[in-house]
Design a protein around this motif. Structure first.
Motif, mmCIF file in Angstrom:
data_model
loop_
_atom_site.group_PDB
_atom_site.id
_atom_site.type_symbol
_atom_site.label_atom_id
_atom_site.label_comp_id
_atom_site.label_asym_id
_atom_site.label_seq_id
_atom_site.Cartn_x
_atom_site.Cartn_y
_atom_site.Cartn_z
ATOM 1 N N LEU A 10 0.860 -1.185 0.000
ATOM 2 C CA LEU A 10 0.000 0.000 0.000
ATOM 3 C C LEU A 10 0.896 1.235 0.000
ATOM 4 O O LEU A 10 1.505 1.577 1.013
ATOM 5 C CB LEU A 10 -0.914 -0.020 1.227
ATOM 6 N N ILE A 11 0.995 1.915 -1.135
ATOM 7 C CA ILE A 11 1.940 3.017 -1.334
ATOM 8 C C ILE A 11 1.185 4.344 -1.275
ATOM 9 O O ILE A 11 0.209 4.547 -1.991
ATOM 10 C CB ILE A 11 2.654 2.867 -2.686
ATOM 11 N N PHE A 12 1.673 5.277 -0.433
ATOM 12 C CA PHE A 12 0.967 6.547 -0.272
ATOM 13 C C PHE A 12 1.939 7.656 0.090
ATOM 14 O O PHE A 12 3.116 7.425 0.365
ATOM 15 C CB PHE A 12 -0.135 6.430 0.782
ATOM 16 N N GLY A 13 1.431 8.900 0.096
ATOM 17 C CA GLY A 13 2.261 10.067 0.408
ATOM 18 C C GLY A 13 2.798 10.703 -0.856
ATOM 19 O O GLY A 13 2.051 11.113 -1.733
ATOM 20 N N SER A 14 4.117 10.828 -0.960
ATOM 21 C CA SER A 14 4.861 11.300 -2.120
ATOM 22 C C SER A 14 4.941 12.824 -2.205
ATOM 23 O O SER A 14 4.410 13.548 -1.364
ATOM 24 C CB SER A 14 4.284 10.727 -3.422
ATOM 25 N N ARG A 15 5.619 13.274 -3.266
ATOM 26 C CA ARG A 15 5.853 14.701 -3.495
ATOM 27 C C ARG A 15 4.664 15.282 -4.253
ATOM 28 O O ARG A 15 4.654 15.334 -5.476
ATOM 29 C CB ARG A 15 7.158 14.903 -4.278
ATOM 30 N N SER A 16 3.670 15.710 -3.535
ATOM 31 C CA SER A 16 2.435 16.180 -4.143
ATOM 32 C C SER A 16 1.717 17.122 -3.188
ATOM 33 O O SER A 16 1.780 16.942 -1.965
ATOM 34 C CB SER A 16 1.520 14.983 -4.468
ATOM 35 N N VAL A 17 1.016 18.112 -3.748
ATOM 36 C CA VAL A 17 0.207 19.002 -2.913
ATOM 37 C C VAL A 17 -0.985 18.261 -2.327
ATOM 38 O O VAL A 17 -1.664 18.787 -1.436
ATOM 39 C CB VAL A 17 -0.285 20.230 -3.717
ATOM 40 N N GLU A 18 -1.238 17.051 -2.807
ATOM 41 C CA GLU A 18 -2.346 16.237 -2.301
ATOM 42 C C GLU A 18 -1.864 15.143 -1.347
ATOM 43 O O GLU A 18 -2.569 14.163 -1.125
ATOM 44 C CB GLU A 18 -3.099 15.606 -3.470
ATOM 45 N N ARG A 19 -0.692 15.333 -0.767
ATOM 46 C CA ARG A 19 -0.124 14.292 0.083
ATOM 47 C C ARG A 19 -1.032 13.966 1.271
ATOM 48 O O ARG A 19 -1.224 12.808 1.636
ATOM 49 C CB ARG A 19 1.253 14.731 0.586
ATOM 50 N N GLU A 20 -1.585 15.000 1.901
ATOM 51 C CA GLU A 20 -2.453 14.764 3.061
ATOM 52 C C GLU A 20 -3.708 13.991 2.673
ATOM 53 O O GLU A 20 -4.212 13.175 3.454
ATOM 54 C CB GLU A 20 -2.830 16.108 3.717
ATOM 55 N N VAL A 21 -4.227 14.248 1.468
ATOM 56 C CA VAL A 21 -5.387 13.503 0.980
ATOM 57 C C VAL A 21 -5.001 12.046 0.767
ATOM 58 O O VAL A 21 -5.770 11.127 1.052
ATOM 59 C CB VAL A 21 -5.924 14.119 -0.326
ATOM 60 N N SER A 22 -3.783 11.823 0.284
ATOM 61 C CA SER A 22 -3.288 10.464 0.074
ATOM 62 C C SER A 22 -3.221 9.697 1.389
ATOM 63 O O SER A 22 -3.569 8.509 1.448
ATOM 64 C CB SER A 22 -1.900 10.510 -0.581
ATOM 65 N N ILE A 23 -2.773 10.358 2.455
ATOM 66 C CA ILE A 23 -2.712 9.701 3.769
ATOM 67 C C ILE A 23 -4.114 9.301 4.217
ATOM 68 O O ILE A 23 -4.321 8.200 4.736
ATOM 69 C CB ILE A 23 -2.045 10.623 4.805
ATOM 70 N N MET A 24 -5.075 10.182 3.994
ATOM 71 C CA MET A 24 -6.462 9.891 4.355
ATOM 72 C C MET A 24 -6.986 8.679 3.578
ATOM 73 O O MET A 24 -7.608 7.780 4.152
ATOM 74 C CB MET A 24 -7.340 11.110 4.077
#
Length: 436
Positions: A10-24
Motif C-alpha cells: 500500500l503506497i501513499f504520500g509522495s511529493r504532491s500538494v495532495e499528500r495529506e489527501v493520500s494519507i487519508m
C-alpha cells in the motif's frame, strides 16, 4: 503470515500538494485491508515529501492515528453540541500529539525512528523491495518478501501521473488502477480535454497558457484569454488535483493574479469559461473490460467553485460521500443521470483507463447540459462511500481492485516484447563487413 495470502504494497504520500489527501485515502484502504486478513497481508509504504520510501511501525502508526481521528470526526458529525465540542478537543489533541509529529518523524526519512528505508527495484529479476541504505551487493539483499500487488493511493504528482505506474511496469509488478498513459492523460487537464473532444464528448471552452508565456508577456496572455473567452473565467493548474490552486476571475487583474498562483503548482495553466449556474456531479467507473458505473453524486460548494476546503471539510454531513458535503443520488432527472453515467464510461474508455476512476461533470443548470470536466484515475478515498451507496461494499471494492490489477497484468503478459524481425536485423548486421 501464510504464503497463500496475497501481499499488498500500500503506497501513499509522495511529493504532491495532495499528500495529506493520500494519507487519508491510505488510512481508509488500510482499514479495509485489515478486515480482509484472511486474504491479504498488507505492507504500508510511505513516500516522504522528499521522495524517500519508508515502511515500519511508524508508518503503521500514522495510518492507525488517522483512522482514530476520522472516527472521532464521524462521531462528531452525529453528536449534539456538547459532545461535539469534546470530540473536537480530542481530535485536536490526537492531531497535535500524534498525527503531526508522526508525519514530521517520517519526513526525516532515514534518520527517523521506527522506520525501514526501502525502494522498489525496476529490475524484475530482483523481485521486489530493496533496502535503501545497502549499495554494495544490493542485488543480493532483499528487505522484504516480494509484494504480489502494488496498491498506489497517491493523488497528484509523483504517483497518480503515471510515474509510479511506470516503475511498476519496469518491475513487472501488478498494480491497482489505471496504466501509465491513462494516468498521465487523466492528470493533465489540457491533454485530457483534447482527448475528450476527440472522442466527441462535450467540454467547456478553454485556453492553455504556459509559465514562460505568463512570465514573458502578461499583456499577451490577457489578450489571448479575452480573445477566446468572456469573464468570469475559471483559472486552474493544468496538472494538479483536489481543486488546489483553482479560482474564478472576473477581470484581467484577477485572471493574472490567479494564473500566477496556479503556475506555482503546474508549468501550464488552464483558463476556462465559468459555468456560472452549474451543478457539479461526479460518477465512478469500475472495471477493465466489463464496467460497473456508480450512482451520480452531487457536490455542494460554498463558493463559485467547489474548492479544496469544500471537498475535505471535517464537518462532513451524515449521508455525504467522501468529498463533503454531497448528495447521493444527485438531484437530477433519471434521464440526465443515465446520460452522465453513459458519458462517464465514454470518458473512462477515451483515456484507456482501467481499475477505478471517478469522472467529474459540470452541468449548465439553465440548459441542463452536462460537460465532462476531468477523470480522476485514483479518486480520493477511492470514493468508498459513493460505491457503497451504489451497492458495492468497501471490502468487495478492494477485492475487486486487486483482482482487476492481476487481470491487467495477465493481459500484459499476452503482449510480445521481442520480435523475429529484430533478431533478423541483428543477424543481417553481423553479415555486413566493417567499413561498408
Amino acid at each position: 503470515m501464510s504464503s497463500s495470502l496475497t501481499r499488498i504494497g500500500l503506497i501513499f504520500g509522495s511529493r504532491s500538494v495532495e499528500r495529506e489527501v493520500s494519507i487519508m485515502t491510505a488510512g481508509k484502504v488500510y482499514e479495509v485491508l485489515l478486515s480482509l486478513q484472511d486474504r491479504f497481508e498488507t505492507l504500508p509504504i510511505f513516500l516522504t515529501a522528499e521522495g524517500t520510501w519508508l515502511t515500519g511501525e511508524a508508518v503503521r502508526d500514522l495510518l492507525t492515528v488517522d483512522a482514530e481521528i476520522r472516527k472521532l470526526a464521524e462521531r462528531g458529525a452525529m453528536a449534539g453540541p456538547d459532545e461535539r465540542v469534546r470530540l473536537d478537543a480530542e481530535k485536536l489533541r490526537l492531531n497535535r500529539e500524534r498525527y503531526a509529529p508522526q508525519i514530521e518523524n517520517l519526513d526525516r526519512g532515514v534518520n527517523a525512528t521506527g522506520v525501514e528505508p526501502l525502494f522498489l527495484s525496476p529490475d524484475p529479476s530482483v523481485g521486489g523491495l530493496m533496502p535503501q541504505q545497502e549499495r554494495k551487493g544490493w542485488l543480493r539483499k532483499t528487505l522484504h518478501p516480494t509484494i504480489d500487488v502494488a496498491f498506489p493511493v497517491i493523488h497528484g504528482t509523483h504517483g497518480e501521473d503515471g510515474t509510479i505506474q511506470g516503475l511498476c511496469e519496469l518491475a513487472d509488478l501488478p498494480y491497482v488502477g489505471a496504466g501509465v498513459a491513462a494516468s498521465a492523460v487523466g492528470m493533465d487537464k489540457m491533454i485530457s480535454k483534447l482527448v475528450f473532444q476527440g472522442a466527441g464528448l462535450p467540454v467547456v471552452e478553454g485556453i492553455g497558457i504556459t509559465r514562460r508565456e505568463l512570465l514573458e508577456d502578461e499583456a499577451a496572455v490577457v489578450k489571448a484569454i479575452e480573445h477566446r473567452l468572456s469573464y468570469p473565467v475559471v483559472v486552474k493548474p493544468a496538472v494538479a488535483g483536489s481543486s488546489v490552486g483553482i479560482g474564478v476571475a472576473h477581470d484581467a487583474t484577477e485572471a493574472l493574479s490567479l494564473a500566477k498562483r496556479a503556475m506555482r503548482f503546474s508549468y501550464r495553466v488552464l483558463v476556462e469559461r465559468a459555468v456560472q449556474h452549474r451543478i457539479e456531479v461526479q460518477c465512478g467507473v469500475l472495471g477493465n473490460h466489463a464496467l460497473t458505473v456508480s450512482e451520480c453524486e452531487e457536490l455542494i460548494g460554498s463558493g463559485e467553485v467547489v474548492g479544496y476546503r469544500d471537498k475535505y471539510s471535517e464537518n462532513k454531513q451524515p449521508g455525504s460521500a467522501d468529498l463533503a458535503p454531497s448528495i447521493i443520488p444527485a438531484r437530477i432527472s433519471q434521464a440526465l443521470s443515465d446520460e452522465i453515467r453513459s458519458m462517464a464510461v465514454a470518458a473512462f474508455q477515451a483515456i484507456d483507463s482501467r481499475g477505478i476512476s471517478r469522472v467529474d461533470f459540470l452541468i449548465d443548470r439553465s440548459a441542463m447540459k452536462p460537460y465532462v470536466n476531468e477523470v480522476n484515475t485514483m479518486p480520493g478515498s477511492l470514493s468508498l462511500t459513493l460505491w457503497e451507496r451504489s451497492g458495492v461494499k468497501p471490502a468487495e471494492l478492494i477485492v475487486r481492485l486487486v483482482e482487476l490489477a492481476l487481470e491487467a497484468h495477465r493481459d500484459k503478459h499476452s503482449t510480445y516484447f521481442k520480435s523475429a524481425e529484430g533478431k533478423t536485423l541483428v543477424d543481417r548486421r553481423h553479415l555486413v563487413s566493417p567499413g561498408k
